[in-house]
Design a protein around this motif. Structure first.
Motif, mmCIF file in Angstrom:
data_model
loop_
_atom_site.group_PDB
_atom_site.id
_atom_site.type_symbol
_atom_site.label_atom_id
_atom_site.label_comp_id
_atom_site.label_asym_id
_atom_site.label_seq_id
_atom_site.Cartn_x
_atom_site.Cartn_y
_atom_site.Cartn_z
ATOM 1 N N ARG A 101 31.679 39.446 39.281
ATOM 2 C CA ARG A 101 32.711 38.876 38.515
ATOM 3 C C ARG A 101 34.107 38.787 39.035
ATOM 4 O O ARG A 101 34.640 39.844 39.345
ATOM 5 C CB ARG A 101 32.794 39.227 37.111
ATOM 6 C CG ARG A 101 33.892 38.513 36.332
ATOM 7 C CD ARG A 101 33.802 38.496 34.972
ATOM 8 N NE ARG A 101 34.754 38.350 34.154
ATOM 9 C CZ ARG A 101 35.136 38.638 32.910
ATOM 10 N NH1 ARG A 101 34.174 39.151 32.039
ATOM 11 N NH2 ARG A 101 36.031 37.962 32.379
ATOM 12 N N THR A 102 34.944 37.763 39.521
ATOM 13 C CA THR A 102 36.140 37.745 40.086
ATOM 14 C C THR A 102 37.058 36.723 39.325
ATOM 15 O O THR A 102 36.488 35.755 38.681
ATOM 16 C CB THR A 102 36.138 37.375 41.452
ATOM 17 O OG1 THR A 102 35.490 36.208 41.738
ATOM 18 C CG2 THR A 102 35.677 38.614 42.415
ATOM 19 N N VAL A 159 43.672 41.068 37.431
ATOM 20 C CA VAL A 159 42.780 40.623 38.641
ATOM 21 C C VAL A 159 41.395 41.399 38.373
ATOM 22 O O VAL A 159 41.245 42.458 38.395
ATOM 23 C CB VAL A 159 43.421 41.029 39.909
ATOM 24 C CG1 VAL A 159 42.309 40.573 41.028
ATOM 25 C CG2 VAL A 159 44.646 40.202 40.201
ATOM 26 N N ASP A 160 40.512 40.619 38.288
ATOM 27 C CA ASP A 160 39.112 41.179 38.198
ATOM 28 C C ASP A 160 38.614 41.308 39.770
ATOM 29 O O ASP A 160 38.555 40.100 40.366
ATOM 30 C CB ASP A 160 38.165 40.297 37.311
ATOM 31 C CG ASP A 160 38.448 40.339 35.806
ATOM 32 O OD1 ASP A 160 39.200 41.473 35.623
ATOM 33 O OD2 ASP A 160 38.221 39.286 35.128
ATOM 34 N N LEU A 214 36.243 46.142 38.839
ATOM 35 C CA LEU A 214 37.198 46.863 38.184
ATOM 36 C C LEU A 214 38.331 45.478 37.598
ATOM 37 O O LEU A 214 38.409 44.694 38.362
ATOM 38 C CB LEU A 214 37.932 47.796 38.808
ATOM 39 C CG LEU A 214 37.159 48.840 39.368
ATOM 40 C CD1 LEU A 214 37.927 49.826 40.215
ATOM 41 C CD2 LEU A 214 36.661 49.651 37.993
ATOM 42 N N THR A 215 39.125 45.770 36.749
ATOM 43 C CA THR A 215 39.980 45.042 36.213
ATOM 44 C C THR A 215 41.445 45.908 36.482
ATOM 45 O O THR A 215 41.723 47.034 36.401
ATOM 46 C CB THR A 215 40.161 44.586 34.709
ATOM 47 O OG1 THR A 215 38.845 43.864 34.485
ATOM 48 C CG2 THR A 215 41.340 43.779 34.070
ATOM 49 N N ASP A 231 38.518 31.748 37.668
ATOM 50 C CA ASP A 231 37.276 32.615 38.296
ATOM 51 C C ASP A 231 37.204 32.637 39.785
ATOM 52 O O ASP A 231 36.142 32.546 40.212
ATOM 53 C CB ASP A 231 35.947 32.207 37.672
ATOM 54 C CG ASP A 231 35.604 30.639 38.028
ATOM 55 O OD1 ASP A 231 36.528 29.885 38.574
ATOM 56 O OD2 ASP A 231 34.651 30.133 37.293
ATOM 57 N N GLY A 232 38.169 32.472 40.297
ATOM 58 C CA GLY A 232 38.426 32.687 41.770
ATOM 59 C C GLY A 232 38.304 34.041 42.348
ATOM 60 O O GLY A 232 37.924 34.778 41.751
ATOM 61 N N ARG A 233 38.588 33.860 43.637
ATOM 62 C CA ARG A 233 38.286 35.367 44.173
ATOM 63 C C ARG A 233 39.069 36.490 43.547
ATOM 64 O O ARG A 233 38.778 37.480 43.973
ATOM 65 C CB ARG A 233 38.443 35.405 45.659
ATOM 66 C CG ARG A 233 37.392 34.320 46.426
ATOM 67 C CD ARG A 233 37.762 34.144 47.737
ATOM 68 N NE ARG A 233 39.101 33.237 48.055
ATOM 69 C CZ ARG A 233 39.452 32.869 49.189
ATOM 70 N NH1 ARG A 233 39.020 33.394 50.329
ATOM 71 N NH2 ARG A 233 40.677 31.978 49.021
ATOM 72 N N GLY A 234 40.206 36.356 43.131
ATOM 73 C CA GLY A 234 41.387 37.334 42.515
ATOM 74 C C GLY A 234 42.199 37.553 43.666
ATOM 75 O O GLY A 234 41.851 37.710 44.923
#
Length: 721
Positions: A203-204, A145-146, A150-151, A85-88
């Motif tokens: 959410r990332t 990647v969130d 967007l995903t 659940d990091g920054r992406g």
């Protein structure tokens, strides 16, 4: 007349070597051509190294304060997935390449968030090195990647971006089932980072799932669940507050998940202090101390300028040092070292600085307390081995762009780190020894006594080893006078019997074969070395004699090759006292001569308990039958009765070895042709250590509980009274 030398004609295939024979490997081709250069090997170790690269990238987000949860899933289809659940990973376009951040990270070597110096102050994985290498060695890799509500998703086949036409799931309209064998269509004109869904704003995170390429890795290569759990637990200690969840869905026989999906969760808020407490197994001499500090250094590194050119630039680095350590009563050393969250099992500059500082600080403390410790001016100075005996320590340094010796990152090479670690550790250890706190003063004093005792034990062990050579009849020997040595110099055939008492020694001298069997008597019960210090052990005459006679030293200086005997055999009476003596002897060997036990060179003699005199028929002589337990005696008597044979009613019950005559002792206990020996072995050293500490250690309460719990299952008939 002169002649012009002619260049020899190269035959076809024999050396026509020109520029056209040179292979230029571009991009990820080099990784696939020489995978061992990047991951070490293509067996299970290389497979796990790839997984560490992906996990480390997620852990780097946690180190930067942007990630609190990491999930690792071993799927049933052979793939592995890492979620965080990091920054992406950045999804915008990188201006120099024109590619999205996701594609840059997974397809370009030496490109990523750790090279510019702006995203990570300390990192373990290297986005763009680890991720791109894993991608190159994968039959398929999917990344999601969130970010920005967007995903985003992208897929790769052996490092090449494109799309897979996955078959639909089992249900009508069900989700597709990803597979590396699905039809793959590479991108031709331009790559596409697909948007596959929406997520709540804020959410990332990143999800990476990949299937290792079977054409690269060996067929038997497999992910090790135990190794993964060990690494996850270790990482949870190194990054306090980070939660790691490991899930195994493979259902493999012999694994915890063989009966269904198995999941374990790791989180340790205490950091490396908890790590040291977890690693330490022996009773403590000191509390777990924490040494922390930092320093700065400058180094010249190549960096990209605005035009994309590589230029040398001097940068200032910051190096944080964090050490947790404690000493215990044992002599084994457990030192774990890390750079950021990368384990460096082969050490490096940070370990060299730590050991040098520790040795210097302890030597100074001993010199300052020489009178109290009774250390003479002519005594040998303590060594690193003396200082680290019984120490459990975790050393971590944090810095940007650490220099490693090789891609496998087992040795730190940044030279400036050594000086920083040395200064921090020296300063912090000096502060501990100068502390006015009563508890700390008592612990540091005990530690100094332990270090000095280790030094003296090392010197004594060396002196013992120097006397290991058997003397000739014309030479004097410094071995104990009570040793009845053997004549043979063949270590493989020679045996040392450690005999209980002088009375048994007399009989044993007549029973032995003096060619290859040596005898060493011990008086009474030797010291319980599990409770005593090493200095007390060496002062004990019986323990010192045994170590001297074995001739291979003791503790960490024990040299199995120098042992004077191929077998060491405990020969004690078959009663409770004899069992206690065997236990005390075994404790001595386990604590200070463990390689002898591990090599299977320690035995226990099995003397008989009973002698039955069977009456011979007619003129035949009476026959003697020996039995070694009450059950064997009863079955022997029943067998004799069934066959119609008689025996004298006065069955002899041996209470000690001294009751036997030499022929009886030789025929039952010492002669290799007729005797029975029990070999002492160690299947699990850690479990054995716990048992010895329970049964022979200082802590009485666990031993009492053990006795009480086992009392109900005790067979009263087995008590020798």
């Amino acid at each position: 007349m002169t002649s012009t030398p002619q260049r020899p004609v190269q035959k076809a295939g024999g050396g026509d070597y020109t520029a056209r024979h040179l292979s230029v490997l571009e991009g990820l081709e080099a990784v696939r051509k020489r995978p061992g250069m990047y991951i070490g090997s293509t067996d299970s170790r290389g497979l796990m190294h790839c997984l560490w690269e992906v996990i480390d990238n997620s852990v780097d987000e946690a180190l930067a304060g942007h990630c609190t949860h990491i999930d690792v899933v071993l799927h049933a289809d052979g793939s592995v997935e890492v979620r965080d659940d990091g920054r992406g990973i950045p999804v915008d376009v990188e201006p120099r390449t024109g590619l999205t951040g996701v594609e840059v990270v997974f397809t370009k070597l030496h490109a990523g968030g750790k090279f510019g110096g702006g995203s990570y102050t300390a990192s373990g994985g290297l986005h763009g090195v680890g991720a791109s290498v894993v991608n190159a060695l994968s039959a398929r890799l999917d990344v999601e990647v969130d970010r920005g509500g967007l995903t985003h998703a992208m897929s790769f086949r052996r490092g090449e971006p494109g799309t897979f036409a996955d078959p639909a799931g089992g249900a009508v309209g069900g989700a597709s089932t990803p597979s590396p064998t699905s039809t793959f269509t590479p991108f031709t004109d331009a790559s596409e980072l697909r948007v596959t869904g929406k997520v709540r704003r804020g959410r990332t995170g990143t999800r990476v799932r990949y299937w290792s390429d079977p054409t690269i890795f060996l067929k038997e290569a497999a992910f090790s669940y135990d190794e993964l759990v060990t690494r996850a637990r270790q990482t949870s200690f190194l990054v306090p507050g980070l939660e790691l969840r490991i899930r195994d869905e493979r259902g493999l026989t012999g694994t915890p998940g063989q009966d269904g999906p198995h999941e374990e969760l790791f989180r340790h808020d205490g950091g490396i202090t908890e790590f040291v407490d977890h690693l330490a197994t022996d009773p403590p001499v000191t509390d777990t101390w924490r040494l922390q500090g930092e320093g700065r250094f400058k180094e010249t590194v190549p960096m990209l300028d605005e035009r994309g050119h590589m230029v040398s630039q001097e940068v200032e680095r910051e190096c944080g040092v964090d050490v947790a350590l404690r000493w215990g009563t044992g002599y084994d050393t457990e030192l774990r070292s890390f750079v950021n969250i990368i384990s460096t099992p082969k050490g490096g500059t940070h370990v060299a600085g730590f050991e040098a500082a520790l040795l210097k600080a302890l030597r100074k403390a001993i010199a300052d307390n020489a009178r109290k410790l009774k250390v003479g001016a002519k005594e040998e100075p303590v060594t690193k081995e003396d200082v680290t005996a019984g120490m459990t320590a975790v050393l971590t340094v944090r810095l940007a762009e650490p220099q490693f010796e090789g891609q496998t990152k087992e040795v730190l090479g940044t030279s400036a780190v050594r000086g920083i670690v040395t200064r921090v550790v020296e300063k912090e250890v000096a502060a501990l020894f100068a502390s006015p706190a009563k508890g700390t003063k008592l612990q540091t004093a005990t530690l100094l006594e332990k270090v000095v005792a280790e030094s003296r034990a090392r010197v004594t062990a060396r002196q013992h080893k120097e006397t290991q050579r058997r003397k000739t009849a014309l030479e004097t020997s410094t071995l104990p006078a009570k040793l009845a040595d053997c004549r043979s110099n063949d270590v493989e055939k020679s045996e040392l019997f450690i005999v209980e008492g002088d009375s048994a020694l007399g009989t044993a001298k007549l029973a032995r074969s003096s060619d290859f069997q040596a005898l060493l008597p011990i008086r009474g019960k030797i010291l319980n070395v599990q409770k005593a210090s090493i200095a007390d052990m060496l002062r004990n005459a019986e323990c010192a004699a045994i170590i001297q006679v074995v001739g291979a030293g003791s503790g960490r200086s024990f040299d199995l090759e120098a042992a004077r005997y191929g077998k060491v055999i405990f020969m004690a009476d078959a009663d409770v006292d004899g069992a206690h003596i065997r236990t005390l002897l075994l404790t001595l060997f386990f604590r200070y001569m463990r390689p002898m036990v591990e090599a299977g060179r320690v035995y226990s003699a099995v003397p008989p308990l009973h002698r039955v005199e069977v009456i011979g028929s007619g003129r035949a002589k009476n026959e003697y039958v020996y039995t070694y337990s009450e059950a064997e005696l009863q079955s022997t008597l029943a067998r004799l009765k069934q066959s119609g044979r008689r025996w004298k009613p006065d069955i002899q019950r041996y209470k000690g070895l001294g009751e036997m005559d030499a022929d009886q002792l030789a025929g039952t206990t010492m002669d290799p042709a007729h005797r029975t020996l029990r070999r002492v072995g160690i299947a699990d050293a850690a479990a054995a250590e716990r048992v010895f500490e329970l049964l022979m250690g200082n802590d009485v309460a666990p031993r009492k509980d053990f006795i009480v719990e086992g009392a109900t299952g005790l067979d009263a008939d087995r008590i020798d009274a």
